[in-house]
Design a protein around this motif. Structure first.
Motif, PDB file in Angstrom:
ATOM      1  N   ALA A 145     -15.869  47.768  95.864  1.00 41.11           N
ATOM      2  CA  ALA A 145     -16.542  49.030  95.536  1.00 41.11           C
ATOM      3  C   ALA A 145     -16.729  49.279  94.039  1.00 41.11           C
ATOM      4  CB  ALA A 145     -15.753  50.189  96.144  1.00 41.11           C
ATOM      5  N   GLU A 177      -0.492  42.321  99.924  1.00 42.51           N
ATOM      6  CA  GLU A 177       0.045  43.101 101.040  1.00 42.51           C
ATOM      7  C   GLU A 177       1.525  42.779 101.246  1.00 42.51           C
ATOM      8  OE1 GLU A 177      -1.532  45.333 102.767  1.00 42.51           O
ATOM      9  OE2 GLU A 177      -3.685  44.932 102.592  1.00 42.51           O
ATOM     10  N   ILE A 184      -5.823  37.414 111.697  1.00 46.27           N
ATOM     11  CA  ILE A 184      -6.677  37.725 110.543  1.00 46.27           C
ATOM     12  C   ILE A 184      -6.846  39.228 110.335  1.00 46.27           C
ATOM     13  CG2 ILE A 184      -7.920  35.542 110.453  1.00 46.27           C
ATOM     14  CD1 ILE A 184     -10.077  36.796 112.236  1.00 46.27           C
ATOM     15  N   PHE A 185      -5.988  40.035 110.997  1.00 45.13           N
ATOM     16  CA  PHE A 185      -6.118  41.493 110.852  1.00 45.13           C
ATOM     17  C   PHE A 185      -5.794  41.922 109.421  1.00 45.13           C
ATOM     18  CE2 PHE A 185      -4.404  45.817 110.893  1.00 45.13           C
ATOM     19  CZ  PHE A 185      -5.418  46.482 111.542  1.00 45.13           C
ATOM     20  N   ARG A 186      -4.657  41.461 108.916  1.00 44.82           N
ATOM     21  CA  ARG A 186      -4.267  41.846 107.556  1.00 44.82           C
ATOM     22  C   ARG A 186      -3.859  40.596 106.792  1.00 44.82           C
ATOM     23  NH1 ARG A 186      -1.283  45.751 108.576  1.00 44.82           N
ATOM     24  NH2 ARG A 186      -2.650  47.442 107.980  1.00 44.82           N
ATOM     25  N   PHE A 190      -9.282  38.506 101.662  1.00 46.51           N
ATOM     26  CA  PHE A 190     -10.147  38.843 102.791  1.00 46.51           C
ATOM     27  C   PHE A 190     -11.528  39.186 102.255  1.00 46.51           C
ATOM     28  CE2 PHE A 190      -9.875  43.443 102.030  1.00 46.51           C
ATOM     29  CZ  PHE A 190      -8.715  43.512 101.268  1.00 46.51           C
ATOM     30  N   GLN A 192     -14.837  41.704 102.224  1.00 46.16           N
ATOM     31  CA  GLN A 192     -15.284  43.066 102.542  1.00 46.16           C
ATOM     32  C   GLN A 192     -16.802  43.173 102.551  1.00 46.16           C
ATOM     33  OE1 GLN A 192     -13.081  45.469  99.566  1.00 46.16           O
ATOM     34  NE2 GLN A 192     -12.129  46.448 101.332  1.00 46.16           N
ATOM     35  N   GLU A 262     -13.056  50.013 110.397  1.00 41.40           N
ATOM     36  CA  GLU A 262     -13.879  50.370 109.231  1.00 41.40           C
ATOM     37  C   GLU A 262     -13.502  51.769 108.759  1.00 41.40           C
ATOM     38  OE1 GLU A 262     -18.018  49.570 109.538  1.00 41.40           O
ATOM     39  OE2 GLU A 262     -18.597  51.112 108.097  1.00 41.40           O
ATOM     40  N   GLU A 300     -18.982  56.167 101.437  1.00 43.47           N
ATOM     41  CA  GLU A 300     -18.716  54.729 101.423  1.00 43.47           C
ATOM     42  C   GLU A 300     -18.274  54.186 102.782  1.00 43.47           C
ATOM     43  OE1 GLU A 300     -14.808  53.332 100.362  1.00 43.47           O
ATOM     44  OE2 GLU A 300     -15.718  52.222  98.706  1.00 43.47           O
ATOM     45  N   GLY A 304     -13.989  45.006 106.763  1.00 41.05           N
ATOM     46  CA  GLY A 304     -13.672  43.605 106.509  1.00 41.05           C
ATOM     47  C   GLY A 304     -14.387  42.700 107.505  1.00 41.05           C
TER      48      GLY A 304
HETATM   49  N1  GAP Z   1     -13.357  50.567  99.125  1.00 41.82           N
HETATM   50  C1  GAP Z   1     -12.628  51.193 100.142  1.00 41.82           C
HETATM   51  C2  GAP Z   1     -11.658  50.333 100.787  1.00 41.82           C
HETATM   52  O1  GAP Z   1     -11.434  49.213 100.348  1.00 41.82           O
HETATM   53  P1  GAP Z   1      -9.966  50.182 102.770  1.00 41.82           P
HETATM   54  O2  GAP Z   1      -9.811  51.054 103.991  1.00 41.82           O
HETATM   55  O3  GAP Z   1      -8.754  49.897 101.967  1.00 41.82           O
HETATM   56  O4  GAP Z   1     -11.100  50.866 101.898  1.00 41.82           O
HETATM   57  C3  GAP Z   1     -11.834  48.784 103.899  1.00 41.82           C
HETATM   58  O5  GAP Z   1     -10.608  48.798 103.221  1.00 41.82           O
HETATM   59  C4  GAP Z   1     -11.802  47.773 105.023  1.00 41.82           C
HETATM   60  O6  GAP Z   1     -11.448  46.476 104.535  1.00 41.82           O
HETATM   61  C5  GAP Z   1     -10.759  48.064 106.110  1.00 41.82           C
HETATM   62  O7  GAP Z   1     -11.263  48.989 107.046  1.00 41.82           O
HETATM   63  C6  GAP Z   1     -10.564  46.686 106.721  1.00 41.82           C
HETATM   64  O8  GAP Z   1     -11.607  46.401 107.644  1.00 41.82           O
HETATM   65  C7  GAP Z   1     -10.709  45.776 105.522  1.00 41.82           C
HETATM   66  N2  GAP Z   1      -9.388  45.425 104.964  1.00 41.82           N
HETATM   67  C8  GAP Z   1      -8.629  46.165 104.120  1.00 41.82           C
HETATM   68  N3  GAP Z   1      -7.489  45.519 103.814  1.00 41.82           N
HETATM   69  C9  GAP Z   1      -7.515  44.349 104.489  1.00 41.82           C
HETATM   70  C10 GAP Z   1      -6.618  43.233 104.593  1.00 41.82           C
HETATM   71  N4  GAP Z   1      -5.473  43.187 103.901  1.00 41.82           N
HETATM   72  N5  GAP Z   1      -6.960  42.205 105.393  1.00 41.82           N
HETATM   73  C11 GAP Z   1      -8.134  42.220 106.081  1.00 41.82           C
HETATM   74  N6  GAP Z   1      -9.009  43.242 106.011  1.00 41.82           N
HETATM   75  C12 GAP Z   1      -8.727  44.282 105.239  1.00 41.82           C
END
Ligand code: GAP
Length: 434
Positions: A145, A177, A184-186, A190, A192, A262, A300, A304
């Motif tokens: 962003a 993290e 692949i969830f977290r 990754f 975006q 999201e 916004e 991911g």
């Molecule tokens: N710019 C705003 C922002 O980054 P966020 O909710 O922290 O907001 C947006 O991240 C999206 O990015 C999340 O909804 C998720 O889909 C993805 N995301 C965030 N952290 C992630 C991670 N550690 N691993 C995979 N996807 C991640």
């Protein structure tokens, strides 16, 4: 659905492998195989088509991953981008305090035996240039962003479009993290897909609603995620990120329960005002009627790519009981996401069948994603295509040499149809809506 079964399918078939596999993997990091790579590309393309290409007021950007560290000081990430960290005093495991349920350690099940919470900053640090000292510290971006905010003036000066307008980006982000995991969830690295939509402050609440609906409908209409697996949840005040006035998450029903897919945040004028203050540049817009300047507000939508892929795999994964008592595992992927649209399979390895099959495959390849496979029994090849979510198999048999027709097998119904080779392209264009 068991998460382990899905992960095992992903590894077995070439969707995703543990990264650095030959060295025993590396801390919940994943590499995408030939099928996962194709699926991610499809997700990116569909998002870009919907958010950028089909709109007259959204414009793409590719901003740098390593930027001037002032960006992260001004955005508040250096001081505020933290998660609460605790250690278990029994097993020494480290966890996010807000992920601990019932005060119980997720590793060793001991109860109420944690250190005090302390804030842990998620930014990845590095050094730019040969000297590793404080003057050369830089950060890998934790969100795409900020690339849009710091380019606001460049865009306002070049796009020849007045407010409202959006700037959109797809790219890698990095967060250290505390507890990556759940496939692949977290992860710490990754990808975006984010869009900053700049608008007049008085229109911002309406645009927040607009983008919530647009994004929610995209999952249902384009990605074909069943409605009952999605919900919209508004954040409580105490969950809001440091930049956000209001955020709504689109959540997906993951194997362990509802989780964020999201986020659609109302960032107000937080970022443009912060960067104006620190850079001394006026990141604002002229209101022609009143001849005064104002700072736009920002909506916004941010998601991911990896997380969407995970949600799609979860909703597509199925184990079906067959009439003969056997079961088959399949991915009921929408054809827009399927890494392979059509598998062309000669019934036997006889030279003339192989030759006709390869000709058919190369004709179809001009329009569709096609895989040619002549190994193993036809039954095993069907099962394999079911598992990677191929909507159609074309089987070339001995009759094909005489009647110039082939058998088409539908993944979901397993129904078989006989079609003339000359009609295949039209048939698949209709079926796959391409
Ligand atoms: N710019 C705003 C922002 O980054 P966020 O909710 O922290 O907001 C947006 O991240 C999206 O990015 C999340 O909804 C998720 O889909 C993805 N995301 C965030 N952290 C992630 C991670 N550690 N691993 C995979 N996807 C991640």
């Amino acid at each position: 659905m068991k998460l382990d079964d899905l992960v095992s399918l992903a590894k077995r078939r070439g969707i995703a492998f543990p990264s650095s596999d030959i060295y025993g993997g590396f801390q919940s990091t994943w590499d995408y195989g030939y099928l996962g790579t194709e699926m991610k590309r499809n997700i990116r393309d569909l998002w870009w088509q919907n958010v950028v290409q089909q709109r007259e007021n959204v414009f793409g950007i590719e901003a740098a991953i390593i930027t001037n560290p002032a960006v992260w000081e001004s955005s508040g990430h250096i001081s505020n981008f933290t998660d609460p960290l605790v250690d278990c005093l029994d097993c020494n495991g480290r966890f996010r305090a807000d992920h601990i349920v019932d005060d119980t350690c997720p590793e060793c099940d001991s109860k109420s035996n944690f250190t005090e919470e302390r804030n842990f900053n998620l930014l990845f640090k590095t050094f730019v240039g040969p000297v590793e000292d404080n003057a050369n510290v830089a950060y890998l971006r934790p969100e795409t962003a900020q690339g849009m905010f710091v380019n606001f003036l460049n865009y306002q000066n070049t796009i020849r479009h007045k407010l409202p307008f959006g700037i959109a980006q797809i790219g890698k982000s990095f967060r250290n993290e505390i507890t990556p995991g759940q496939f692949i969830f977290r992860t710490r690295e990754f990808e975006q897909m984010e869009m900053e939509f700049f608008c007049r402050p008085e229109e911002s609440v309406e645009f927040h609603e607009y983008w919530k609906n647009e994004r929610y409908n995209w999952y249902i209409e384009t990605l074909k995620i069943p409605k009952e697996k999605l919900r919209i949840r508004d954040h409580e005040k105490d969950e809001l990120a440091h930049y956000s006035d209001a955020t709504s998450d689109i959540e997906f029903d993951f194997p362990w329960g509802w989780g964020e897919l999201e986020g659609i945040a109302h960032r107000g004028d937080f970022d443009l005002s912060a960067h104006s203050k620190s850079s001394g540049k006026k990141l604002n817009t002229l209101d022609v009627e009143s001849n005064t300047h104002f700072v736009p507000h920002v909506i916004e939508p941010a998601v991911g790519v990896d997380r969407i892929l995970f949600a799609i795999l979860c909703s597509a994964y199925d184990i079906e009981e067959l009439a003969d008592g056997e079961t088959r595992t399949l991915l009921r992927l929408p054809s827009a996401i399927s890494p392979v649209h059509i598998a062309v399979l000669p019934l036997s390895k006889k030279t003339n069948l192989i030759s006709l099959s390869k000709t058919i495959a190369s004709e179809l390849r001009k329009f569709f994603r096609v895989e040619y496979d002549e190994t193993q029994s036809i039954g095993k090849r069907y099962r394999r295509q079911d598992e990677i979510g191929t909507p159609y198999c074309v089987t070339v048999d001995f009759d094909s040499l005489d009647d110039n027709a082939v058998t088409i097998r539908d993944r979901d119904s397993m129904k078989q149809d006989r079609i003339q080779v000359s009609e295949l392209v039209t048939y698949f264009k209709n079926q796959l809506r391409i």
